[in-house]
Motif scaffolding. Structure first.
Motif, PDB file in Angstrom:
ATOM      1  N   VAL A 105       0.942  -1.061  -0.119  1.00  0.00           N
ATOM      2  CA  VAL A 105       0.057  -0.048   0.011  1.00  0.00           C
ATOM      3  C   VAL A 105       0.872   1.343   0.083  1.00  0.00           C
ATOM      4  O   VAL A 105       1.623   1.434   1.132  1.00  0.00           O
ATOM      5  CB  VAL A 105      -0.990   0.101   1.272  1.00  0.00           C
ATOM      6  N   VAL A 106       1.018   1.908  -1.083  1.00  0.00           N
ATOM      7  CA  VAL A 106       1.883   3.026  -1.434  1.00  0.00           C
ATOM      8  C   VAL A 106       1.148   4.330  -0.740  1.00  0.00           C
ATOM      9  O   VAL A 106       1.897   5.187  -0.347  1.00  0.00           O
ATOM     10  CB  VAL A 106       2.254   3.358  -2.652  1.00  0.00           C
ATOM     11  N   ALA A 107      -0.115   4.346  -0.661  1.00  0.00           N
ATOM     12  CA  ALA A 107      -0.922   5.450   0.066  1.00  0.00           C
ATOM     13  C   ALA A 107      -2.060   5.085   0.550  1.00  0.00           C
ATOM     14  O   ALA A 107      -2.700   4.340  -0.203  1.00  0.00           O
ATOM     15  CB  ALA A 107      -0.620   7.103  -0.923  1.00  0.00           C
ATOM     16  N   ALA A 122      -7.263   6.941   8.409  1.00  0.00           N
ATOM     17  CA  ALA A 122      -6.300   7.523   8.517  1.00  0.00           C
ATOM     18  C   ALA A 122      -5.399   7.204   9.878  1.00  0.00           C
ATOM     19  O   ALA A 122      -4.061   7.146   9.820  1.00  0.00           O
ATOM     20  CB  ALA A 122      -6.641   9.168   8.648  1.00  0.00           C
ATOM     21  N   VAL A 123      -6.031   6.921  10.890  1.00  0.00           N
ATOM     22  CA  VAL A 123      -5.410   6.622  12.081  1.00  0.00           C
ATOM     23  C   VAL A 123      -4.555   5.181  11.979  1.00  0.00           C
ATOM     24  O   VAL A 123      -3.534   5.048  12.344  1.00  0.00           O
ATOM     25  CB  VAL A 123      -6.478   5.995  13.245  1.00  0.00           C
ATOM     26  N   ALA A 124      -5.458   4.173  11.173  1.00  0.00           N
ATOM     27  CA  ALA A 124      -4.694   3.079  10.983  1.00  0.00           C
ATOM     28  C   ALA A 124      -3.457   3.365   9.884  1.00  0.00           C
ATOM     29  O   ALA A 124      -2.411   2.470  10.256  1.00  0.00           O
ATOM     30  CB  ALA A 124      -5.727   1.887  10.233  1.00  0.00           C
ATOM     31  N   ALA A 125      -3.645   3.890   9.015  1.00  0.00           N
ATOM     32  CA  ALA A 125      -2.396   4.280   8.162  1.00  0.00           C
ATOM     33  C   ALA A 125      -1.320   4.845   8.728  1.00  0.00           C
ATOM     34  O   ALA A 125      -0.258   4.538   8.630  1.00  0.00           O
ATOM     35  CB  ALA A 125      -2.828   5.011   6.871  1.00  0.00           C
ATOM     36  N   GLN A 126      -1.741   5.830   9.750  1.00  0.00           N
ATOM     37  CA  GLN A 126      -0.579   6.506  10.418  1.00  0.00           C
ATOM     38  C   GLN A 126       0.086   5.533  11.473  1.00  0.00           C
ATOM     39  O   GLN A 126       1.517   5.658  11.501  1.00  0.00           O
ATOM     40  CB  GLN A 126      -0.910   7.667  11.450  1.00  0.00           C
ATOM     41  N   VAL A 128       2.008   4.745   6.619  1.00  0.00           N
ATOM     42  CA  VAL A 128       1.709   4.757   5.358  1.00  0.00           C
ATOM     43  C   VAL A 128       1.259   6.232   4.967  1.00  0.00           C
ATOM     44  O   VAL A 128       0.465   6.955   5.761  1.00  0.00           O
ATOM     45  CB  VAL A 128       0.542   3.732   4.952  1.00  0.00           C
ATOM     46  N   PRO A 129       1.818   6.770   3.809  1.00  0.00           N
ATOM     47  CA  PRO A 129       1.340   8.246   3.447  1.00  0.00           C
ATOM     48  C   PRO A 129       0.066   8.332   3.497  1.00  0.00           C
ATOM     49  O   PRO A 129      -0.729   7.373   2.819  1.00  0.00           O
ATOM     50  CB  PRO A 129       2.094   8.269   2.106  1.00  0.00           C
ATOM     51  N   ILE A 130      -0.722   9.499   3.876  1.00  0.00           N
ATOM     52  CA  ILE A 130      -2.032   9.777   3.908  1.00  0.00           C
ATOM     53  C   ILE A 130      -2.326  11.058   2.815  1.00  0.00           C
ATOM     54  O   ILE A 130      -1.620  11.895   3.202  1.00  0.00           O
ATOM     55  CB  ILE A 130      -2.648  10.158   5.067  1.00  0.00           C
TER      56      ILE A 130
END
Length: 328
Positions: free
Chosen positions: A26-28, A49-53, A57-59
């Protein structure tokens, strides 16, 4: 595969986590912008967004993808495929065409039935006995693209839409990873949708929340399930305030049981909207049958057992919900 993941609420997180645990990258993450919540109006990022952070992972926060800036941001990622789960915004054609393998979407309905924003809520409200997990290719039409994968899922008789969405999101996450792997391997096969039996699942609006007790008991029960736990169906109390109704069951009061503060006997036929209270149970009459109220949220209060609310409410005899007003 290099993937852009687009999603916003909690139901999108299981698929994001499954992709993070897979061989793909997952690139973003593309998600809706942080929203003000609470009395302080503090900006709170989306659950995705919380999970990506947490994964580093870039958001990319974007409520619309129609700007040239949004397209340029996505183009620089050089991704192979986009995966969408409840992103909450239209992906325009120029963005759909941006990636070599386009975008796929995880949708919780038996396509072409219940295309649109609220398929689980509409299926439950309609009394459907089953739905499906569908993974399809996004195209310009609303949920009309060819289907990679479909799994029929029975709708439990008493489940509400929030709990069922959670179940479906967990069931569907590994299916998405499998489809991504098939696309990467060049073995994925799609089936075109037909238009026969197509229906549309419009977003839940305020008018969908008001309970019309002239409908049948099963219709009222399904409406309550569809709207729970949030935003919650409601009825008007005699003072015009709203009583949220968060859980019910189709149930007839037992015959010859004295009521408290309402109908003289529980065995009587209740008028539409008429409340019958005993020490441990609360019923409301409908146009055909009655429903037992299980969980409610009185004005300005949190969820509680309906019987506890009714004991404290000191209802007048023959109290009728919605007698003071109704939705236009």
């Amino acid at each position: 595969m290099k993937i852009i993941f687009a999603g916003t609420p909690e139901v999108a997180v299981p698929t994001f986590e499954a992709l993070m645990a897979s061989e793909h990258t997952v690139v973003a993450v593309l998600t809706r912008s942080a929203k003000p919540k609470g009395r302080s109006k503090t900006l709170v990022p989306s659950e995705v967004a919380v999970a990506a952070q947490a994964h580093g992972v870039p958001i990319i926060e974007a409520d619309s993808l129609r700007s040239a800036q949004a397209q340029a941001q996505l183009e620089t990622l050089e991704a192979d495929l986009g995966v969408v789960v409840a992103y909450g915004a239209i992906i325009p054609q120029e963005i759909l065409d941006l990636l070599p393998h386009g975008w796929i979407n995880l949708h919780f309905s038996k396509l072409p039935r219940w295309r649109g924003a609220a398929p689980v809520q509409r299926a439950i409200a309609a009394g459907d006995k089953e739905t499906a997990i569908n993974i399809f290719q996004l195209e310009a039409g609303l949920d009309t693209g060819p289907v990679y994968f479909s799994r029929t899922v029975e709708i439990p008789a008493e489940i509400n839409s929030g709990d069922f969405l959670t179940q479906l999101s967990q069931i569907g996450a590994p299916d998405v990873v499998e489809v991504v792997s098939q696309i990467a391997a060049g073995t994925a096969v799609t089936t075109a949708q037909t238009e026969e039996g197509a229906t549309y699942a419009k977003m839940i609006k305020a008018a969908d929340l008001w309970v019309d007790f002239t409908k049948s008991a099963s219709e009222v029960h399904n409406q309550v399930r569809a709207c729970a736990p949030t935003p919650g169906a409601f009825a008007f109390l005699p003072d015009g305030k709203k009583l949220k109704i968060l859980a019910t069951k189709v149930s007839a009061p037992p015959a010859h049981t004295p009521g408290i503060g309402t109908a003289s006997q529980a065995g009587e036929s209740l008028a539409a909207g008429e409340i019958l209270v005993t020490k441990k149970q609360v019923w409301v009459g409908t146009g055909a049958g009655s429903v037992e109220l299980l969980l409610v949220a009185p004005p300005g209060k949190n969820m509680m057992e309906a019987a506890a609310w009714a004991r404290g409410a000191r209802l007048e005899p023959k109290t009728i919900l919605n007698e003071s007003g109704q939705m236009a």
